[in-house]
Design a protein around this motif. Structure first.
Motif, short mmCIF file in Angstrom:
data_model
loop_
_atom_site.label_atom_id
_atom_site.label_comp_id
_atom_site.label_asym_id
_atom_site.label_seq_id
_atom_site.Cartn_x
_atom_site.Cartn_y
_atom_site.Cartn_z
N VAL A 1 0.85 -1.21 0.00
CA VAL A 1 0.00 0.00 0.00
C VAL A 1 0.88 1.25 0.00
O VAL A 1 0.63 2.20 -0.75
CB VAL A 1 -0.98 -0.01 1.20
N MET A 2 1.95 1.25 0.85
CA MET A 2 2.88 2.39 0.85
C MET A 2 3.50 2.58 -0.53
O MET A 2 3.58 3.70 -1.04
CB MET A 2 3.99 2.18 1.88
N TYR B 1 17.04 9.58 -9.84
CA TYR B 1 17.52 9.72 -8.46
C TYR B 1 16.36 9.91 -7.49
O TYR B 1 16.31 9.28 -6.43
CB TYR B 1 18.51 10.90 -8.38
N VAL B 2 15.40 10.74 -7.86
CA VAL B 2 14.22 10.96 -7.01
C VAL B 2 13.46 9.64 -6.83
O VAL B 2 13.08 9.27 -5.71
CB VAL B 2 13.30 12.05 -7.61
N VAL B 3 13.24 8.91 -7.91
CA VAL B 3 12.53 7.64 -7.85
C VAL B 3 13.30 6.65 -6.98
O VAL B 3 12.71 5.95 -6.14
CB VAL B 3 12.28 7.08 -9.26
N ALA B 4 14.62 6.58 -7.14
CA ALA B 4 15.43 5.65 -6.36
C ALA B 4 15.33 5.95 -4.86
O ALA B 4 15.21 5.02 -4.04
CB ALA B 4 16.89 5.71 -6.81
N ILE B 5 15.36 7.21 -4.50
CA ILE B 5 15.23 7.58 -3.08
C ILE B 5 13.87 7.13 -2.53
O ILE B 5 13.79 6.54 -1.45
CB ILE B 5 15.42 9.10 -2.89
N VAL B 6 12.81 7.36 -3.30
CA VAL B 6 11.48 6.97 -2.85
C VAL B 6 11.39 5.45 -2.72
O VAL B 6 10.83 4.92 -1.75
CB VAL B 6 10.39 7.53 -3.79
N TRP B 7 11.98 4.71 -3.66
CA TRP B 7 11.93 3.25 -3.60
C TRP B 7 12.68 2.72 -2.39
O TRP B 7 12.24 1.78 -1.74
CB TRP B 7 12.47 2.66 -4.89
N VAL B 8 13.83 3.31 -2.07
CA VAL B 8 14.57 2.88 -0.88
C VAL B 8 13.75 3.19 0.37
O VAL B 8 13.68 2.38 1.30
CB VAL B 8 15.97 3.53 -0.83
N LEU B 9 13.10 4.35 0.39
CA LEU B 9 12.24 4.69 1.53
C LEU B 9 11.09 3.69 1.68
O LEU B 9 10.72 3.32 2.80
CB LEU B 9 11.70 6.11 1.39
N ILE B 10 10.54 3.26 0.57
CA ILE B 10 9.47 2.25 0.62
C ILE B 10 10.00 0.95 1.21
O ILE B 10 9.37 0.33 2.07
CB ILE B 10 8.86 2.01 -0.78
N ALA B 11 11.18 0.51 0.76
CA ALA B 11 11.78 -0.73 1.28
C ALA B 11 12.02 -0.63 2.78
O ALA B 11 11.70 -1.54 3.54
CB ALA B 11 13.08 -1.04 0.54
N VAL B 12 12.59 0.49 3.21
CA VAL B 12 12.89 0.67 4.63
C VAL B 12 11.61 0.78 5.46
O VAL B 12 11.48 0.15 6.51
CB VAL B 12 13.81 1.90 4.83
N ALA B 13 10.65 1.56 4.99
CA ALA B 13 9.40 1.74 5.74
C ALA B 13 8.63 0.43 5.83
O ALA B 13 8.08 0.11 6.90
CB ALA B 13 8.55 2.83 5.08
#
Length: 192
Positions: A106-107, A148-160
Motif C-alpha cells: 500500500v505504501m 535519483y528521485v525515484v530511487a530515493i522513494v523506492w529505498v524509503l518504501i523498502a525501509v518503511a
C-alpha cells in the motif's frame, strides 16, 4: 543493438543492487550467485514492463482529455500495488506471508502512483529547462535527476515496509528472519 544489450546488462545490475538494498533494509542476506542475478534480472524486467505500461497509460488522458485520469489512475494503483506486493517475495530470501507484505504494498502503491502523476507535471519543465541550457546532455541530466528521485522513494518504501513488518511481526519471526546463515552461529548484524 549494442545500446539494447548494454542497457539490459546494466539493468540487470540495477536489479542486483536493488536486491541487496532491499535485503539490507529487511536485515536478511541477499541471494547469492545465479539465483540473485536471475531474480534481480526478472525484477528489472518487471520494472521495465510496469514503466512501459504506465507511460502508455499516461498518454491516454493527454490524448483524450483529463477526465480519462479517472479510468487510468485505478489501473496504475492496482499495477503499483501488485508490483510492491511481488517485489519482496522476489528479492528477499525470506518466507513472508501476503498479509505481512500488504502494508508495504500500500505504501509503495501510494508513493509510486504519486511519482507517476508528478512526473507528468515536473518532467516536461525539467526537460525544457535542462534542454535549453545544456542541449542533449541537459535532457540526460533531467532523466538522471528524476531517476535519483525515484530511487530515493523506492529505498524509503523498502525501509518503511521492513520497519512496519518488524513492529508488527512476532519476536520469533524477526529473529528467524535476521539470523545469520543456516547454522545460526553469527550475530545478526555483526559484532557489538
Amino acid at each position: 543493438m549494442i545500446v539494447v544489450l548494454s542497457f539490459a546488462i546494466s539493468g540487470f545490475d540495477v536489479g542486483s543492487i536493488f536486491e541487496k538494498t532491499f535485503a539490507e533494509a529487511w536485515g536478511v542476506k541477499p541471494y547469492g550467485g545465479w539465483r540473485g542475478a536471475v531474480r534481480g534480472g526478472f525484477w528489472f524486467i518487471m520494472v521495465f514492463a510496469s514503466f512501459g505500461l504506465s507511460q502508455f497509460l499516461l498518454g491516454v488522458p493527454v490524448r483524450f482529455g483529463r477526465p480519462y485520469y479517472g479510468a487510468v489512475i485505478p489501473i496504475i494503483l492496482i499495477m503499483n500495488y501488485w508490483f510492491w506486493l511481488i517485489t519482496p517475495r522476489l528479492l528477499l530470501d525470506k518466507d513472508l506471508d501476503p498479509p505481512d507484505l500488504r502494508p508495504g504494498a500500500v505504501m509503495g502503491m501510494i508513493a509510486s502512483t504519486a511519482l507517476w502523476r508528478l512526473s507528468a507535471e515536473i518532467l516536461p519543465g525539467w526537460f525544457d529547462w535542462y534542454g535549453r541550457g545544456f542541449g542533449g546532455i541537459g535532457i540526460a541530466l533531467a532523466m538522471l535527476s528524476w531517476t535519483y528521485v525515484v530511487a530515493i522513494v523506492w529505498v524509503l518504501i523498502a525501509v518503511a515496509s521492513s520497519a512496519y513488518w518488524e513492529r508488527t511481526a512476532t519476536v520469533e519471526e524477526v529473529l528467524e528472519a535476521t539470523e545469520d546463515g543456516p547454522d545460526n552461529s553469527g550475530p545478526p548484524h555483526g559484532p557489538g
